[in-house]
Motif scaffolding. Structure first.
Motif, PDB file in Angstrom:
ATOM      1  N   LEU A 220      -7.658   5.608  -2.070  1.00 24.26           N
ATOM      2  CA  LEU A 220      -8.777   4.680  -2.014  1.00 24.26           C
ATOM      3  C   LEU A 220      -8.367   3.226  -1.852  1.00 24.26           C
ATOM      4  CD1 LEU A 220     -10.960   6.294  -4.818  1.00 24.26           C
ATOM      5  CD2 LEU A 220     -11.390   6.382  -2.345  1.00 24.26           C
ATOM      6  N   THR A 221      -7.078   2.976  -1.792  1.00 23.95           N
ATOM      7  CA  THR A 221      -6.611   1.614  -1.574  1.00 23.95           C
ATOM      8  C   THR A 221      -7.007   1.154  -0.173  1.00 23.95           C
ATOM      9  OG1 THR A 221      -4.723   1.969  -3.039  1.00 23.95           O
ATOM     10  CG2 THR A 221      -4.596   0.101  -1.529  1.00 23.95           C
ATOM     11  N   GLU A 222      -7.553  -0.039  -0.084  1.00 25.09           N
ATOM     12  CA  GLU A 222      -8.019  -0.537   1.202  1.00 25.09           C
ATOM     13  C   GLU A 222      -6.841  -0.723   2.164  1.00 25.09           C
ATOM     14  OE1 GLU A 222     -11.107  -3.910   2.887  1.00 25.09           O
ATOM     15  OE2 GLU A 222     -10.056  -4.249   0.983  1.00 25.09           O
ATOM     16  N   LYS A 223      -7.021  -0.198   3.353  1.00 31.68           N
ATOM     17  CA  LYS A 223      -5.966  -0.304   4.363  1.00 31.68           C
ATOM     18  C   LYS A 223      -5.992  -1.686   5.012  1.00 31.68           C
ATOM     19  CE  LYS A 223      -6.178   4.643   5.410  1.00 31.68           C
ATOM     20  NZ  LYS A 223      -7.134   4.901   4.313  1.00 31.68           N
ATOM     21  N   GLU A 224      -4.833  -2.281   5.132  1.00 29.72           N
ATOM     22  CA  GLU A 224      -4.745  -3.576   5.784  1.00 29.72           C
ATOM     23  C   GLU A 224      -4.770  -3.405   7.297  1.00 29.72           C
ATOM     24  OE1 GLU A 224      -1.340  -5.701   4.501  1.00 29.72           O
ATOM     25  OE2 GLU A 224      -1.907  -5.684   2.376  1.00 29.72           O
ATOM     26  N   GLU A 225      -5.559  -4.256   7.943  1.00 33.15           N
ATOM     27  CA  GLU A 225      -5.683  -4.152   9.415  1.00 33.15           C
ATOM     28  C   GLU A 225      -4.747  -5.164  10.097  1.00 33.15           C
ATOM     29  OE1 GLU A 225      -9.742  -4.639  10.440  1.00 33.15           O
ATOM     30  OE2 GLU A 225     -10.412  -2.829   9.402  1.00 33.15           O
TER      31      GLU A 225
END
Length: 381
Positions: free
Chosen positions: A376-381
């Protein structure tokens, strides 16, 4: 003098909720909350520790969408997303209710349009196209689910409301931290004339079964209260209090109350007499009792419990029980579990509260193992 003393310890114990909210005021990144999981039409909806709602396709195991897009609009989320029709709803600790489209997570409406209604900690409930929300301003709000308009708000019932209301027929019941239970009209939010007062505050949200309310208290007892009566029918345990609070709401089925305590024990209680039928102590990795923070879930004839240390216990209610029941399956997943979980079709969806792991676990109940996980960790774009 008993109640002020108990309320003092309640405030101290719940102080982390106040402290984490300070990060919002100070502009620090949002981190916290114990939002649970929901499943609808093959899509898993879950609130994350960084203040997002994430939709995950259960078949492809891929993220469908994440809301909101920017850090500036995020808040802690303690409520479990609710899906109704083509919208998913979530209440935030900054005091707003959002309605999002289930296909893209686009914002349909927010209440209030500006400002805050007070931190939302207890799960809202929906009935008859109306959402009922307990707020930290001490009121219950009734919102139109389609447009987000306010239908009514109650008079202040307490300093804060952190439990979920429950709807039965045309009545709304709500428990308070200062030990009251109120009945309100679904149509107007006005009192219907009955209330109950206990010596200690209520830790759990109320559960209604056959004209009785079952609710956990900060005095470490579980109470059975006959609706319309000013006294409790029974309290459990019948002699000495339990080792800790009954924080999680119990569930009641076929005359048995299944109640989980922060002392790590699961109790089976006769719903009429309050007598203990059996109990079971859940353990952590060090073989010590582990608190049970989330409510049990009943699926068909299986009672599923997850303790804080991340062990899933499955009890077959069709089996013969003695004084102490033995689970049919014990499934360790190693998560830190404080939020509600969802179970359906042999699978349990459990969110990890650990900042480091930050996983959603999908547990196969039949096989007794973790089927898959989602980070659930936000993926860096």
């Amino acid at each position: 003098m008993k109640q002020p003393k108990i309320l003092f310890f309640v405030i101290i114990a719940l102080l982390p909720l106040v402290l984490v909210s300070c990060s919002l005021l100070g502009g620090a990144p949002v981190s916290g909350g114990w939002a649970g999981t929901a499943l609808h039409d093959g899509i898993i909806y879950v609130g994350t520790r960084d203040g997002r709602v994430v939709a995950i396709n259960a078949s492809s195991r891929e993220q469908q969408w994440s809301w909101p897009d920017t850090d500036t609009s995020r808040s802690l989320i303690y409520t479990t997303p609710i899906v109704d029709g083509d919208l998913v709803y979530v209440g935030t600790y900054s005091g707003q209710v959002y309605a999002l489209t289930i296909d893209r997570g686009s914002e349909r409406w927010v209440y209030p349009r500006t400002g805050s209604m007070g931190a939302i900690v207890g799960n809202p409930v929906i009935a008859n196209e109306t959402m009922y929300v307990s707020s930290s301003d001490g009121r219950v709000y009734a919102l139109d689910t389609i447009y987000g308009d306010l239908r009514w708000k109650s008079e202040p019932l307490a300093d804060k409301l952190w439990t979920s209301p429950v709807v039965v027929g045309d009545t709304l019941y709500v428990s308070t931290l200062d030990g009251h239970i109120y009945d309100l009209s679904l149509e107007t939010g006005q009192s219907l004339g009955w209330s109950f007062k206990a010596e200690a505050g209520f830790a759990s949200s109320p559960v209604v079964y056959e004209d009785h309310i079952y609710v956990g208290s900060f005095d470490r007892y579980l109470y059975a209260i006959e609706i319309g009566n000013n006294g409790s029918m029974w309290k459990f345990p019948q002699e000495e209090p339990a080792g800790n609070w009954f924080w999680a709401s119990p569930i009641v089925n076929e005359g048995i109350v299944y109640a989980a305590s922060l002392d790590g024990r699961l109790y089976g209680i006769n719903a009429t007499t309050g007598g203990e039928m059996w109990s079971y102590t859940t353990k952590d990795q060090k073989d010590e009792p582990s608190p049970i923070v989330s409510s049990p879930v009943l699926v068909d004839n299986l009672l599923i419990v997850v303790n804080k240390s991340g062990t899933v216990y499955v009890f077959d209610l069709g089996a013969e029980f003695g004084d102490e029941v033995v689970p049919s399956k014990t499934i360790p997943i190693g998560a830190d579990v404080r939020s509600s979980f969802y179970a359906q079709d042999g699978l349990a969806y459990v969110r990890d509260e650990n900042n480091k792991d930050n996983q959603l676990y999908v547990v196969d109940i039949d096989k007794g193992e973790v089927s898959w996980t989602f980070n659930l960790t936000e993926k860096e774009e």
